[in-house]
Scaffold this active site. Structure first.
Site, short mmCIF file in Angstrom:
data_model
loop_
_atom_site.label_atom_id
_atom_site.label_comp_id
_atom_site.label_asym_id
_atom_site.label_seq_id
_atom_site.Cartn_x
_atom_site.Cartn_y
_atom_site.Cartn_z
N LYS A 28 5.15 -8.48 11.07
CA LYS A 28 4.37 -8.67 9.84
C LYS A 28 4.73 -9.97 9.13
CE LYS A 28 2.55 -6.18 5.98
NZ LYS A 28 1.93 -4.93 5.65
N ARG A 85 0.85 -1.19 0.00
CA ARG A 85 0.00 0.00 0.00
C ARG A 85 0.89 1.24 0.00
NH1 ARG A 85 -2.66 0.14 4.88
NH2 ARG A 85 -4.20 1.63 4.15
N ARG A 143 -1.26 2.88 20.20
CA ARG A 143 -0.62 3.91 21.04
C ARG A 143 -0.19 3.25 22.32
NH1 ARG A 143 -4.21 8.57 22.15
NH2 ARG A 143 -2.32 9.72 22.57
C1 BTN Z 1 1.08 -4.35 2.11
O1 BTN Z 1 1.25 -4.91 3.19
O2 BTN Z 1 1.21 -3.12 2.00
C2 BTN Z 1 0.69 -5.19 0.90
C3 BTN Z 1 1.82 -5.98 0.34
C4 BTN Z 1 1.41 -6.75 -0.92
C5 BTN Z 1 2.58 -7.38 -1.64
C6 BTN Z 1 2.12 -8.28 -2.76
S1 BTN Z 1 3.40 -9.34 -3.32
C7 BTN Z 1 2.41 -9.83 -4.68
C8 BTN Z 1 1.72 -8.58 -5.19
N1 BTN Z 1 2.59 -7.86 -6.10
C9 BTN Z 1 2.94 -6.67 -5.61
O3 BTN Z 1 3.68 -5.85 -6.19
N2 BTN Z 1 2.37 -6.47 -4.42
C10 BTN Z 1 1.57 -7.61 -4.01
#
Ligand code: BTN
Length: 327
Positions: A189, A123, A325
């Site tokens: 994560k 994101r 927080r």
């Molecule tokens: C996040 O946590 O912000 C989302 C991460 C999503 C990564 C995946 S890997 C496969 C697909 N291709 C990308 O470029 N992004 C998603």
């Protein structure tokens, strides 16, 4: 990837040392050509070590994605609905399917997987660390019979499909879900979801479901990851069969999409609540320059975050980044 590169990777995939001489002999090339090929593989971020007199080694070994193996784990329904494509290296699996969808080449149910991404992103364009042959970089294109406004809970339902798949690996106890799209293990994560909507009236709404999941992350270059992370190998203390994981994931996603299409988010709310990291905790939500503080009270049936603000009012948050927080 060139055939010579693939042959060398296959030979090194057992995790043992192979001398330059042996590799050269097997490929019918010189030792310096082997050296060049191995250095060329650097761009894929594969940790290939070399020791004088011993040769070359990929310490953790490699198990590459394989369409036949993945298909053998698919349910009959999944087999009927999906089609799979696997790349050695690609800019981004999401971008690939996005382009295909925009050019009207892609059908609902197309899945793109890659061993390595050069421009994997999450994101807000954040980089998604995508070394070769270790993790999951997965995208699925899906066409809905729903208006795009009714798809707001899809990232929640997708997160639940991933946790249902992870049940097979018995790591449930410390799994946590963080609104709107993070799967964590013990506050680190493990997986992220990137949804992209494709709206081209009068056609039906399509969504690209992108999933990144850390499976057998090697320690190589992980200092580049900006947040605490976990991988299945680290959690379980052993390597995970990525082909099995992909098969199970596809089955759960296909079941989830069917449920979501007919019933919306309702069948998933209970599972979300059980793993909701921020439930009844003080949080800060950032959306661009706007920052809101309050206490999180789970999610609505549309997937909005419910936040009790300083005036004791419950407000619904549609998008933003949540952080706990700490007192
Ligand atoms: C996040 O946590 O912000 C989302 C991460 C999503 C990564 C995946 S890997 C496969 C697909 N291709 C990308 O470029 N992004 C998603």
């Amino acid at each position: 990837m060139k055939t010579s590169e693939k042959l060398i990777l296959n030979l090194l995939s057992d995790g043992r040392f192979h001398s330059g001489e042996e590799l050269a002999k097997k490929l019918g090339i010189t030792r310096s050509a082997v050296w060049k090929i191995i250095h060329g593989l650097d761009k894929l971020e594969i940790p290939i070590f070399s020791l004088p007199r011993k040769g070359y080694q990929i310490p953790d070994g490699l198990e590459l994605l394989d369409i036949k193996k993945i298909t053998s784990y698919l349910s009959p329904t999944s087999q009927e609905i999906i089609s799979l494509e696997i790349f050695d290296s690609i800019d981004s699996t999401n971008q690939y399917l996005l382009n295909r969808a925009k050019n009207k080449q892609a059908k609902s149910g197309e899945i793109c997987l890659a061993e390595h991404q050069t421009q994997g992103h999450g994101r807000k364009g954040k980089e998604w660390h995508s070394p070769f042959g270790t993790n999951l970089y997965f995208s699925l294109l899906w066409e809905f019979n729903k208006d795009h406004l009714d798809l707001s809970g899809l990232s929640i339902a997708t997160a639940i499909a991933i946790t249902r798949m992870l049940k097979h690996f018995n790591i449930e106890k410390y799994l946590q879900l963080k609104w709107p799209n993070d799967i964590l293990w013990n506050y680190k994560k493990l997986s992220g979801i990137l949804l992209e909507l494709i709206i081209q009236p009068p056609e039906k709404t399509k969504v690209l479901i992108g999933i990144g999941l850390n499976i057998n992350m090697s320690k190589y270059k992980t200092h580049l990851i900006s947040q605490p992370w976990a991988d299945l190998k680290g959690i379980l203390g052993k390597r995970v069969d990525r082909n099995l994981l992909v098969g199970l994931l596809i089955n759960e996603l296909i079941k989830m999409l069917d449920e979501f299409e007919s019933q919306g988010l309702r069948p998933f709310l209970n599972e979300w609540q059980q793993k909701d990291l921020t439930f009844e905790k003080e949080v800060q939500i950032q959306n661009g320059t706007i920052v809101q503080n309050g206490i999180a009270y789970g999610i609505s049936e549309k997937g909005e975050l419910l936040l009790k603000n300083g005036n004791e009012q419950i407000v619904k948050i549609v998008s933003g980044d949540v952080s706990l927080r700490l007192a």
